[in-house]
Write an enzyme that holds these catalytic residues in place. Structure first.
Site, PDB file in Angstrom:
ATOM      1  N   ARG A  10     -58.233   9.134  -8.675  1.00  0.00           N
ATOM      2  CA  ARG A  10     -56.710   9.952  -8.790  1.00  0.00           C
ATOM      3  C   ARG A  10     -55.957   8.941  -9.325  1.00  0.00           C
ATOM      4  O   ARG A  10     -55.905   7.882  -8.985  1.00  0.00           O
ATOM      5  CB  ARG A  10     -56.414  10.243  -7.215  1.00  0.00           C
ATOM      6  CG  ARG A  10     -56.643  11.772  -7.007  1.00  0.00           C
ATOM      7  CD  ARG A  10     -56.341  12.800  -7.967  1.00  0.00           C
ATOM      8  NE  ARG A  10     -54.804  12.933  -7.895  1.00  0.00           N
ATOM      9  CZ  ARG A  10     -54.253  13.767  -7.211  1.00  0.00           C
ATOM     10  NH1 ARG A  10     -54.729  14.360  -6.310  1.00  0.00           N
ATOM     11  NH2 ARG A  10     -52.860  13.806  -7.200  1.00  0.00           N
ATOM     12  N   ASP A 140     -63.798   2.660  -5.849  1.00  0.00           N
ATOM     13  CA  ASP A 140     -64.306   3.635  -4.734  1.00  0.00           C
ATOM     14  C   ASP A 140     -65.514   4.530  -5.373  1.00  0.00           C
ATOM     15  O   ASP A 140     -66.149   4.497  -6.415  1.00  0.00           O
ATOM     16  CB  ASP A 140     -63.040   4.531  -4.478  1.00  0.00           C
ATOM     17  CG  ASP A 140     -62.881   4.674  -2.740  1.00  0.00           C
ATOM     18  OD1 ASP A 140     -64.086   3.869  -2.280  1.00  0.00           O
ATOM     19  OD2 ASP A 140     -62.220   5.288  -2.351  1.00  0.00           O
ATOM     20  N   ARG A 272     -55.694  11.890   8.103  1.00  0.00           N
ATOM     21  CA  ARG A 272     -56.158  12.890   7.161  1.00  0.00           C
ATOM     22  C   ARG A 272     -56.927  13.672   7.872  1.00  0.00           C
ATOM     23  O   ARG A 272     -57.949  13.183   8.660  1.00  0.00           O
ATOM     24  CB  ARG A 272     -56.743  12.516   6.116  1.00  0.00           C
ATOM     25  CG  ARG A 272     -56.279  12.166   4.773  1.00  0.00           C
ATOM     26  CD  ARG A 272     -56.991  12.016   3.531  1.00  0.00           C
ATOM     27  NE  ARG A 272     -57.895  11.169   3.950  1.00  0.00           N
ATOM     28  CZ  ARG A 272     -59.080  11.150   4.025  1.00  0.00           C
ATOM     29  NH1 ARG A 272     -59.403  12.624   3.838  1.00  0.00           N
ATOM     30  NH2 ARG A 272     -60.126  10.556   4.197  1.00  0.00           N
ATOM     31  N   LEU A 375     -55.384   2.140   7.167  1.00  0.00           N
ATOM     32  CA  LEU A 375     -54.223   1.539   6.817  1.00  0.00           C
ATOM     33  C   LEU A 375     -53.148   1.972   7.906  1.00  0.00           C
ATOM     34  O   LEU A 375     -52.157   1.151   8.170  1.00  0.00           O
ATOM     35  CB  LEU A 375     -53.778   1.674   5.578  1.00  0.00           C
ATOM     36  CG  LEU A 375     -54.668   1.510   4.533  1.00  0.00           C
ATOM     37  CD1 LEU A 375     -54.116   1.608   3.091  1.00  0.00           C
ATOM     38  CD2 LEU A 375     -54.782  -0.221   4.544  1.00  0.00           C
ATOM     39  N   VAL A 376     -53.334   2.917   8.760  1.00  0.00           N
ATOM     40  CA  VAL A 376     -52.347   3.419   9.764  1.00  0.00           C
ATOM     41  C   VAL A 376     -52.120   2.664  10.724  1.00  0.00           C
ATOM     42  O   VAL A 376     -50.861   2.230  11.114  1.00  0.00           O
ATOM     43  CB  VAL A 376     -52.911   4.748  10.282  1.00  0.00           C
ATOM     44  CG1 VAL A 376     -51.933   5.487  11.504  1.00  0.00           C
ATOM     45  CG2 VAL A 376     -52.850   6.013   9.547  1.00  0.00           C
ATOM     46  N   LYS A 378     -52.268  -0.755  10.538  1.00  0.00           N
ATOM     47  CA  LYS A 378     -51.469  -1.821   9.791  1.00  0.00           C
ATOM     48  C   LYS A 378     -50.280  -1.374   9.713  1.00  0.00           C
ATOM     49  O   LYS A 378     -49.160  -2.318   9.960  1.00  0.00           O
ATOM     50  CB  LYS A 378     -52.143  -2.184   8.903  1.00  0.00           C
ATOM     51  CG  LYS A 378     -53.538  -2.899   8.912  1.00  0.00           C
ATOM     52  CD  LYS A 378     -54.190  -3.716   7.692  1.00  0.00           C
ATOM     53  CE  LYS A 378     -55.258  -4.456   8.041  1.00  0.00           C
ATOM     54  NZ  LYS A 378     -56.045  -5.093   6.659  1.00  0.00           N
ATOM     55  N   ASP A 497     -96.730 -14.923 -21.597  1.00  0.00           N
ATOM     56  CA  ASP A 497     -97.066 -14.597 -20.167  1.00  0.00           C
ATOM     57  C   ASP A 497     -97.392 -12.838 -19.850  1.00  0.00           C
ATOM     58  O   ASP A 497     -96.878 -12.457 -20.962  1.00  0.00           O
ATOM     59  CB  ASP A 497     -95.647 -14.936 -19.415  1.00  0.00           C
ATOM     60  CG  ASP A 497     -95.932 -14.255 -17.674  1.00  0.00           C
ATOM     61  OD1 ASP A 497     -96.755 -14.602 -17.088  1.00  0.00           O
ATOM     62  OD2 ASP A 497     -95.118 -13.787 -17.129  1.00  0.00           O
ATOM     63  N   TYR A 498     -97.980 -12.781 -18.741  1.00  0.00           N
ATOM     64  CA  TYR A 498     -98.469 -11.194 -18.786  1.00  0.00           C
ATOM     65  C   TYR A 498     -97.461 -10.392 -18.050  1.00  0.00           C
ATOM     66  O   TYR A 498     -96.638  -9.686 -18.504  1.00  0.00           O
ATOM     67  CB  TYR A 498     -99.914 -11.368 -18.256  1.00  0.00           C
ATOM     68  CG  TYR A 498    -100.423  -9.898 -18.467  1.00  0.00           C
ATOM     69  CD1 TYR A 498    -100.990  -9.191 -19.518  1.00  0.00           C
ATOM     70  CD2 TYR A 498    -100.408  -8.828 -17.052  1.00  0.00           C
ATOM     71  CE1 TYR A 498    -101.425  -7.930 -19.575  1.00  0.00           C
ATOM     72  CE2 TYR A 498    -100.782  -7.723 -17.119  1.00  0.00           C
ATOM     73  CZ  TYR A 498    -101.245  -7.199 -18.426  1.00  0.00           C
ATOM     74  OH  TYR A 498    -101.663  -5.735 -18.524  1.00  0.00           O
ATOM     75  N   ASP A 678     -91.242 -14.968 -17.555  1.00  0.00           N
ATOM     76  CA  ASP A 678     -90.282 -14.407 -16.699  1.00  0.00           C
ATOM     77  C   ASP A 678     -90.006 -15.187 -15.478  1.00  0.00           C
ATOM     78  O   ASP A 678     -89.390 -15.307 -14.668  1.00  0.00           O
ATOM     79  CB  ASP A 678     -90.484 -12.971 -16.372  1.00  0.00           C
ATOM     80  CG  ASP A 678     -91.566 -13.014 -15.353  1.00  0.00           C
ATOM     81  OD1 ASP A 678     -92.594 -13.104 -15.690  1.00  0.00           O
ATOM     82  OD2 ASP A 678     -91.401 -12.245 -14.434  1.00  0.00           O
TER      83      ASP A 678
HETATM   84  C1  GDG Z   1     -59.392   5.390   2.493  1.00  0.00           C
HETATM   85  C2  GDG Z   1     -60.578   4.923   3.519  1.00  0.00           C
HETATM   86  C3  GDG Z   1     -59.160   2.887   3.896  1.00  0.00           C
HETATM   87  C4  GDG Z   1     -50.897   9.859   6.524  1.00  0.00           C
HETATM   88  N1  GDG Z   1     -50.158  10.710   7.086  1.00  0.00           N
HETATM   89  C5  GDG Z   1     -48.853  10.849   6.251  1.00  0.00           C
HETATM   90  C6  GDG Z   1     -49.015   9.454   5.631  1.00  0.00           C
HETATM   91  N2  GDG Z   1     -50.399   9.097   5.557  1.00  0.00           N
HETATM   92  C7  GDG Z   1     -50.936   7.794   4.875  1.00  0.00           C
HETATM   93  C8  GDG Z   1     -50.973   6.630   5.954  1.00  0.00           C
HETATM   94  C9  GDG Z   1     -51.864   5.801   5.085  1.00  0.00           C
HETATM   95  C10 GDG Z   1     -52.933   6.610   4.255  1.00  0.00           C
HETATM   96  O1  GDG Z   1     -52.185   8.075   4.446  1.00  0.00           O
HETATM   97  C11 GDG Z   1     -54.001   6.912   5.275  1.00  0.00           C
HETATM   98  O2  GDG Z   1     -54.777   5.790   4.964  1.00  0.00           O
HETATM   99  P1  GDG Z   1     -56.066   5.272   5.692  1.00  0.00           P
HETATM  100  O3  GDG Z   1     -56.776   4.023   5.378  1.00  0.00           O
HETATM  101  O4  GDG Z   1     -55.853   5.502   7.095  1.00  0.00           O
HETATM  102  O5  GDG Z   1     -57.520   6.419   5.506  1.00  0.00           O
HETATM  103  P2  GDG Z   1     -57.933   7.295   4.075  1.00  0.00           P
HETATM  104  O6  GDG Z   1     -57.098   8.200   3.462  1.00  0.00           O
HETATM  105  O7  GDG Z   1     -59.139   7.782   4.680  1.00  0.00           O
HETATM  106  O8  GDG Z   1     -58.278   5.971   3.148  1.00  0.00           O
HETATM  107  C12 GDG Z   1     -59.933   3.890   4.498  1.00  0.00           C
HETATM  108  C13 GDG Z   1     -58.265   3.162   2.671  1.00  0.00           C
HETATM  109  O9  GDG Z   1     -59.001   4.210   1.938  1.00  0.00           O
HETATM  110  C14 GDG Z   1     -57.897   2.093   1.879  1.00  0.00           C
HETATM  111  O10 GDG Z   1     -59.070   1.404   1.258  1.00  0.00           O
HETATM  112  O11 GDG Z   1     -58.485   2.167   4.661  1.00  0.00           O
HETATM  113  O12 GDG Z   1     -60.644   3.606   5.461  1.00  0.00           O
HETATM  114  O13 GDG Z   1     -61.143   6.205   4.192  1.00  0.00           O
HETATM  115  O14 GDG Z   1     -51.395   4.877   4.272  1.00  0.00           O
HETATM  116  O15 GDG Z   1     -49.642   6.040   6.075  1.00  0.00           O
HETATM  117  N3  GDG Z   1     -48.188   9.312   4.633  1.00  0.00           N
HETATM  118  C15 GDG Z   1     -47.046   9.906   4.526  1.00  0.00           C
HETATM  119  N4  GDG Z   1     -46.991  11.070   5.459  1.00  0.00           N
HETATM  120  C16 GDG Z   1     -47.873  11.655   6.262  1.00  0.00           C
HETATM  121  O16 GDG Z   1     -47.830  12.542   6.975  1.00  0.00           O
HETATM  122  N5  GDG Z   1     -45.860   9.741   3.949  1.00  0.00           N
END
Ligand code: GDG
Length: 724
Positions: A10, A140, A272, A375-376, A378, A497-498, A678
């Protein structure tokens, strides 16, 4: 000037269709932010699907222009491609397999074909832009084949690949019918990155088990190149989340939520919709909490945000139903006039509202069954300015490798999870702050910008390393020169070589018989009175005699033990002993019984332990052990231990392909030499040749004594045909 091209499924944009117009909004995903500073720089570009079906050529042109102005180049996908490539192979084959949900995986040939075709489509789109020296960073699981496709077209490009999801154990990878193609696809890159060391280890193990390629310290040797493999845990834009949480808007929303919730404390969950996220298990654990600790009734609520995702895939639709059902049941059973146990939202929120939720939550539940990073977790940490709050984190999220100050749980253990919620709710503030401060320092430092920089720096290093390691490729101009010199020469010596040079490898050595083409090639080369063709091999003389004995060629067998000139009898290179075998054979037998699939080859003057068919990791370990064992035994004898391609050979010292080949050079006095081989034993041949000889290594050539290298046996055949 070389430039950087980012490629992902994307594009970092959202295009909305309203009545007659299209509106373009930048996407706020973590990747988009992290790479923003790169792709927007002069001349750089991001290639990907814009997430929209265009309705006409005109509209396509319009979208292309709009995106181009913002450094993006679209790859348009048809609805059929989205169905088979995206929902099909990407999300119904790779996603479940890589997340250990093989019960949900489908294996459709038509989906695979679409996956190949769409990767090709991306490849073409990138090639339209990429110059020979550009840097390409592919992202990815949707584009696993792209690095190799790009490599074929642009051998000298710098190519990086990053996988955002877990890389599973090789036991899961081997289930995929297209596993080798997928691994080969990734190996086109110079650098392959994963979130954690565990994923990296799994990848290296899969490559070793399935493709037989070895690695050392994250350096993987393919037949043609060295590929670096490393862990780069992805971070977030820390300041952005910290600022959003401190914004007026977030504070206002928080006040609003607080008023509605009154004194109820909040546990937060955001994902998600995905079966990998452990949403249903988390709900059950919350129910266990209410059962075990009834005192939390009316005092704690779970706010659960589930963002709609992939609802065209069957499992997602049924997961949605399951969640609806559990939430309904728990709320119906426990709710009171004053209190709702679970506030469930099936939609996404704008960033300020998300920030307000992060603020108001005392506990964040991040409990996926499997998650590349997450990332949630963090973002929650970055939002906690007052350092109060507790993160409960699954041990199976990549983030758990870094965030060891979270309460780390096993997400399938609902009892443990319920206890962790209770512990979090009663945790003293001082402890909360201590843990949170430590995690904030880490998340702030290893943010998405440092992640990007680390990866890019390492990628440049990978390229430099490639260049310094490589011997010269036998390119077209060198080949032409070789052929010219060959034609002018009167006394030509061809040392071939073979296995791995004339013939490809086979798991059963007896099956690597010469094919018609090879026999004809050797025959015709040897017929030329100006040529002396020598097959120089580690094989026993009987096999060589049976397979090639009818040809007018010379032989050096058993790495130089036995010699035969065309039309003459076999002779020994020098008088040899073989009484040592009785002492050494039992040792090899011990290793055979300890290493299933390995076996002994008994040659007249040597013993060989073969381990090509044994488990790659186990046999590599046993091989190291055996070499040191044998080297110790051989130290006071006139025996030598030689390591070849998945073989260890013990034989009389002073005999090798090099000493034997030297005899041909001395006796025949050639004015043109080509020596091709080789493996390690061929290095002796290369080393024994005069400097003007064309010494050619088949396969990648770190530290080879050969002057040139070619990719594989096909290139060898091609070269020999050119000589004819
Ligand atoms: C893949 C990997 C890896 C969620 N709800 C809302 C919202 N979000 C944002 C969060 C976060 C993102 O979506 C979700 O990121 P994750 O890392 O948790 O998960 P995946 O989408 O599965 O991502 C994962 C990532 O790639 C990066 O390499 O960490 O393991 O599966 O940023 O904040 N954002 C908003 N509203 C929402 O309701 N604005």
């Amino acid at each position: 000037m070389s430039r950087t091209i980012i490629v992902s499924n994307r594009l970092p944009t959202k295009i909305l269709r309203t009545e007659n117009t299209l509106t373009f909004q930048p996407s706020e995903g973590g990747l988009a932010t992290g790479l923003g500073s790169i792709y927007r720089q002069d001349g750089n570009v991001w290639v990907g699907w814009p997430g929209l079906f265009v309705e006409s050529e005109e509209e396509e042109q319009h979208v292309r222009q709009e995106l181009e102005a913002d450094s993006m180049a679209p790859v348009f996908l048809t609805e059929a491609e989205i169905h088979d490539f995206y929902e099909g192979f990407s999300n119904s084959t790779l996603w479940p397999t890589f997340h250990y949900f093989t019960q949900f995986a489908t294996y459709e040939q038509s989906h695979w074909e679409a996956y190949v075709a769409v990767n090709e489509k991306f490849c073409q789109a990138v090639l339209e832009m990429a110059g020979p020296d550009d840097t390409i960073w592919v992202h990815d699981y949707q584009l696993l084949l792209l690095p190799e496709m790009l490599r074929r077209a642009r051998p000298d490009c710098t190519i990086g690949f990053f996988l955002h999801i877990p890389f599973p154990s090789h036991e899961l990878i081997r289930v995929l019918p297209w596993r080798n193609e997928l691994l080969q696809g990734m190996l086109g890159a110079d650098l392959i990155g994963f979130h954690t060391y565990g994923y990296m280890r799994h990848f290296l193990s899969a490559v070793s088990q399935l493709l037989g390629l070895n690695s050392q310290n994250g350096q993987l040797q393919t037949p043609t190149r060295t590929v670096l493999v490393d862990a780069f845990p992805m971070g977030i834009d820390y300041d952005r989340y910290a600022q959003a949480a401190a914004s007026e808007a977030a504070l206002a929303h928080e006040a609003e939520y607080r008023e509605a919730l009154r004194t109820t404390r909040v546990i937060l969950s955001i994902d998600r919709l995905d079966y990998t996220k452990g949403i249903a298990q988390r709900l059950r654990a919350f129910e266990v909490l209410l059962q075990r600790y009834p005192e939390w009734a009316e005092r704690v609520s779970l706010i659960m945000v589930v963002v709609p995702s992939r609802d065209q895939v069957a499992q997602y639709a049924s997961l949605k139903e399951e969640i609806d059902e559990i939430v309904g049941r728990i709320n119906a059973q426990y709710r009171t006039i004053y209190w709702t146990p679970i506030h469930y939202f099936y939609r996404s929120f704008p960033l300020e509202e998300l920030a307000a939720l992060y603020r108001i939550a005392e506990v964040a539940l991040v409990t996926p069954m499997r998650d590349g990073m997450n990332l949630v977790a963090k973002e929650f940490i970055a939002s906690k300015a007052d350092q109060r709050g507790v993160l409960i984190l699954s041990e199976r999220a990549g983030a758990a490798r870094e965030l060891s100050d979270a309460l780390i749980i096993n997400p399938t253990d609902t009892g443990q999870l319920a206890e962790a919620m209770h512990d979090a709710l009663v945790m003293p503030e001082e402890e909360q702050m201590q843990r949170m401060a430590a995690m904030q320092a880490l998340v702030q430092q290893y943010n998405v910008f440092s992640w990007t920089k680390l990866f890019m720096d390492r990628l440049s290093y990978a390229k430099i390393k490639q260049l310094t390691l490589a011997t010269e490729t036998l390119d077209t101009s060198t080949t032409t020169q070789l052929v010219t010199e060959y034609q002018a020469a009167e006394r030509r010596l061809l040392l071939l070589d073979y296995d791995g040079t004339l013939a490809g490898f086979n798991t059963n050595p007896q099956r690597a018989r010469p094919d018609e083409e090879m026999l004809l090639l050797l025959q015709r080369l040897a017929e030329n009175p100006r040529n002396r063709v020598v097959v120089i091999s580690g094989r026993d003389r009987t096999t060589l005699q049976n397979w090639l004995g009818h040809l007018p060629i010379d032989f050096i067998a058993e790495h130089g033990v036995w010699l035969r000139r065309a039309g003459e009898e076999w002779t020994l290179f020098q008088t040899l002993r073989n009484d040592w075998k009785t002492e050494i054979r039992p040792i090899l037998e011990l290793y055979v019984s300890r290493t299933a699939g390995s076996f002994i080859e008994d040659k007249e003057y040597s013993l060989v332990w073969h381990y090509r068919r044994a488990d790659a990791e186990l046999s590599a370990m046993r091989a190291r052990e055996l070499v040191s064992h044998l080297t110790f035994l051989a130290s006071n004898t006139d025996l030598q231990v030689m390591e070849g391609n998945k073989v260890i050979e013990i034989k009389n010292a002073g005999i090798n392909k090099g000493t034997a080949a030297s005899r041909w050079v001395a006796e025949y006095e050639p004015d043109f030499i080509v020596a091709i081989g080789d493996d390690r034993t061929d290095e002796d041949t290369f080393g024994a040749m005069p400097p003007e000889a064309y010494t050619i290594k088949v396969g990648s050539a770190p530290r080879s004594l050969a002057r040139f290298h070619v990719r594989g046996t096909t290139d060898v055949r091609q070269l020999l045909r050119k000589l004819l």
